[in-house]
Write a protein that holds these residues in place. Sequence first.
Motif, PDB file in Angstrom:
ATOM      1  N   LEU A   1      11.678  95.374  17.974  1.00  0.00           N
ATOM      2  CA  LEU A   1      11.281  96.368  16.978  1.00  0.00           C
ATOM      3  C   LEU A   1      12.216  96.318  15.781  1.00  0.00           C
ATOM      4  N   PHE A   2      11.634  96.352  14.585  1.00  0.00           N
ATOM      5  CA  PHE A   2      12.410  96.320  13.360  1.00  0.00           C
ATOM      6  C   PHE A   2      11.970  97.473  12.464  1.00  0.00           C
ATOM      7  N   PRO A   3      12.931  98.203  11.910  1.00  0.00           N
ATOM      8  CA  PRO A   3      12.560  99.251  10.954  1.00  0.00           C
ATOM      9  C   PRO A   3      12.089  98.629   9.645  1.00  0.00           C
ATOM     10  N   GLU A   4      11.416  99.429   8.845  1.00  0.00           N
ATOM     11  CA  GLU A   4      10.953  98.975   7.539  1.00  0.00           C
ATOM     12  C   GLU A   4      12.150  98.467   6.735  1.00  0.00           C
ATOM     13  N   GLY A   5      12.015  97.332   6.118  1.00  0.00           N
ATOM     14  CA  GLY A   5      13.081  96.765   5.305  1.00  0.00           C
ATOM     15  C   GLY A   5      14.013  95.823   6.041  1.00  0.00           C
ATOM     16  N   ALA A   6      13.935  95.777   7.370  1.00  0.00           N
ATOM     17  CA  ALA A   6      14.843  94.913   8.134  1.00  0.00           C
ATOM     18  C   ALA A   6      14.613  93.434   7.820  1.00  0.00           C
ATOM     19  N   PHE A   7      13.354  93.028   7.663  1.00  0.00           N
ATOM     20  CA  PHE A   7      13.083  91.632   7.327  1.00  0.00           C
ATOM     21  C   PHE A   7      13.773  91.264   6.021  1.00  0.00           C
ATOM     22  N   ASP A   8      13.693  92.145   5.043  1.00  0.00           N
ATOM     23  CA  ASP A   8      14.321  91.872   3.748  1.00  0.00           C
ATOM     24  C   ASP A   8      15.831  91.680   3.905  1.00  0.00           C
ATOM     25  N   ASP A   9      16.461  92.502   4.739  1.00  0.00           N
ATOM     26  CA  ASP A   9      17.901  92.359   4.975  1.00  0.00           C
ATOM     27  C   ASP A   9      18.223  90.985   5.557  1.00  0.00           C
ATOM     28  N   TYR A  10      17.453  90.554   6.553  1.00  0.00           N
ATOM     29  CA  TYR A  10      17.704  89.253   7.178  1.00  0.00           C
ATOM     30  C   TYR A  10      17.435  88.108   6.207  1.00  0.00           C
ATOM     31  N   ILE A  11      16.422  88.272   5.379  1.00  0.00           N
ATOM     32  CA  ILE A  11      16.121  87.234   4.385  1.00  0.00           C
ATOM     33  C   ILE A  11      17.263  87.140   3.370  1.00  0.00           C
ATOM     34  N   TRP A  12      17.744  88.262   2.883  1.00  0.00           N
ATOM     35  CA  TRP A  12      18.827  88.244   1.900  1.00  0.00           C
ATOM     36  C   TRP A  12      20.106  87.653   2.483  1.00  0.00           C
ATOM     37  N   LYS A  13      20.327  87.841   3.783  1.00  0.00           N
ATOM     38  CA  LYS A  13      21.507  87.274   4.436  1.00  0.00           C
ATOM     39  C   LYS A  13      21.345  85.788   4.750  1.00  0.00           C
ATOM     40  N   GLY A  14      20.128  85.269   4.671  1.00  0.00           N
ATOM     41  CA  GLY A  14      19.877  83.866   4.993  1.00  0.00           C
ATOM     42  C   GLY A  14      19.776  83.620   6.482  1.00  0.00           C
ATOM     43  N   ASN A  15      19.394  84.640   7.250  1.00  0.00           N
ATOM     44  CA  ASN A  15      19.336  84.542   8.704  1.00  0.00           C
ATOM     45  C   ASN A  15      17.919  84.366   9.239  1.00  0.00           C
ATOM     46  N   ILE A  16      17.095  83.714   8.476  1.00  0.00           N
ATOM     47  CA  ILE A  16      15.752  83.361   8.939  1.00  0.00           C
ATOM     48  C   ILE A  16      15.539  81.880   8.661  1.00  0.00           C
ATOM     49  N   LEU A  17      15.146  81.169   9.710  1.00  0.00           N
ATOM     50  CA  LEU A  17      14.755  79.768   9.578  1.00  0.00           C
ATOM     51  C   LEU A  17      13.239  79.706   9.611  1.00  0.00           C
ATOM     52  N   VAL A  18      12.657  78.914   8.739  1.00  0.00           N
ATOM     53  CA  VAL A  18      11.207  78.720   8.760  1.00  0.00           C
ATOM     54  C   VAL A  18      10.889  77.277   9.119  1.00  0.00           C
ATOM     55  N   ALA A  19       9.776  77.112   9.789  1.00  0.00           N
ATOM     56  CA  ALA A  19       9.246  75.785  10.104  1.00  0.00           C
ATOM     57  C   ALA A  19       8.073  75.545   9.164  1.00  0.00           C
ATOM     58  N   LEU A  20       8.083  74.368   8.527  1.00  0.00           N
ATOM     59  CA  LEU A  20       7.048  73.998   7.561  1.00  0.00           C
ATOM     60  C   LEU A  20       6.483  72.635   7.941  1.00  0.00           C
ATOM     61  N   ASP A  21       5.201  72.446   7.687  1.00  0.00           N
ATOM     62  CA  ASP A  21       4.627  71.128   7.948  1.00  0.00           C
ATOM     63  C   ASP A  21       4.925  70.194   6.784  1.00  0.00           C
ATOM     64  N   GLU A  22       4.393  68.979   6.827  1.00  0.00           N
ATOM     65  CA  GLU A  22       4.693  67.974   5.797  1.00  0.00           C
ATOM     66  C   GLU A  22       4.201  68.378   4.410  1.00  0.00           C
ATOM     67  N   ASN A  23       3.281  69.364   4.347  1.00  0.00           N
ATOM     68  CA  ASN A  23       2.786  69.862   3.067  1.00  0.00           C
ATOM     69  C   ASN A  23       3.420  71.201   2.690  1.00  0.00           C
ATOM     70  N   ASP A  24       4.508  71.555   3.384  1.00  0.00           N
ATOM     71  CA  ASP A  24       5.228  72.816   3.182  1.00  0.00           C
ATOM     72  C   ASP A  24       4.407  74.053   3.521  1.00  0.00           C
ATOM     73  N   ASN A  25       3.441  73.896   4.432  1.00  0.00           N
ATOM     74  CA  ASN A  25       2.699  75.042   4.936  1.00  0.00           C
ATOM     75  C   ASN A  25       3.528  75.718   6.021  1.00  0.00           C
ATOM     76  N   PHE A  26       3.567  77.023   5.995  1.00  0.00           N
ATOM     77  CA  PHE A  26       4.350  77.833   6.917  1.00  0.00           C
ATOM     78  C   PHE A  26       3.770  77.767   8.329  1.00  0.00           C
ATOM     79  N   LEU A  27       4.630  77.475   9.317  1.00  0.00           N
ATOM     80  CA  LEU A  27       4.201  77.366  10.714  1.00  0.00           C
ATOM     81  C   LEU A  27       4.764  78.477  11.591  1.00  0.00           C
ATOM     82  N   GLY A  28       5.938  78.984  11.239  1.00  0.00           N
ATOM     83  CA  GLY A  28       6.570  80.022  12.038  1.00  0.00           C
ATOM     84  C   GLY A  28       8.008  80.224  11.600  1.00  0.00           C
TER      85      GLY A  28
END
Length: 116
Positions: free
Chosen positions: A34-61
């Motif tokens: 469970l995450f409160p509103e705004g928690a994703f933004d905090d993690y994004i600003w800290k650089g603590n989210i890794l994304v997986a992208l395909d060869e065309n830079d489409n978001f996978l997870g």
Amino acid sequence: MKNNGVNIKAIKGKSEYAEQVKALGKANSSTLSLFPEGAFDDYIWKGNILVALDENDNFLGYLLYTVKKKERRIRIYHLCLKEESKGKGIARQLIEHLKTITRDLIDIRLVCRQAD
């Protein structure tokens, strides 16, 4: 880092993938920590989210984690893939990338939500 056509990268600040991360997290909120509103933004600003992208830079997870510096530990709070990306080794690639970029720390722990 590219592996089998999948690119893993950290997002930070005003990433073009931020809204996709939030939408996927919201769509899977019944099984994620469970995450409160705004928690994703905090993690994004800290650089603590890794994304997986395909060869065309489409978001996978994504993988969302925190660093406990005093304990020298990593905690994974979210590991979430789009339905069509499951079963292709992408989750393993996200974890392996996290292990690579945090190899100077002691361990990685997974925080799971208790089932109802």
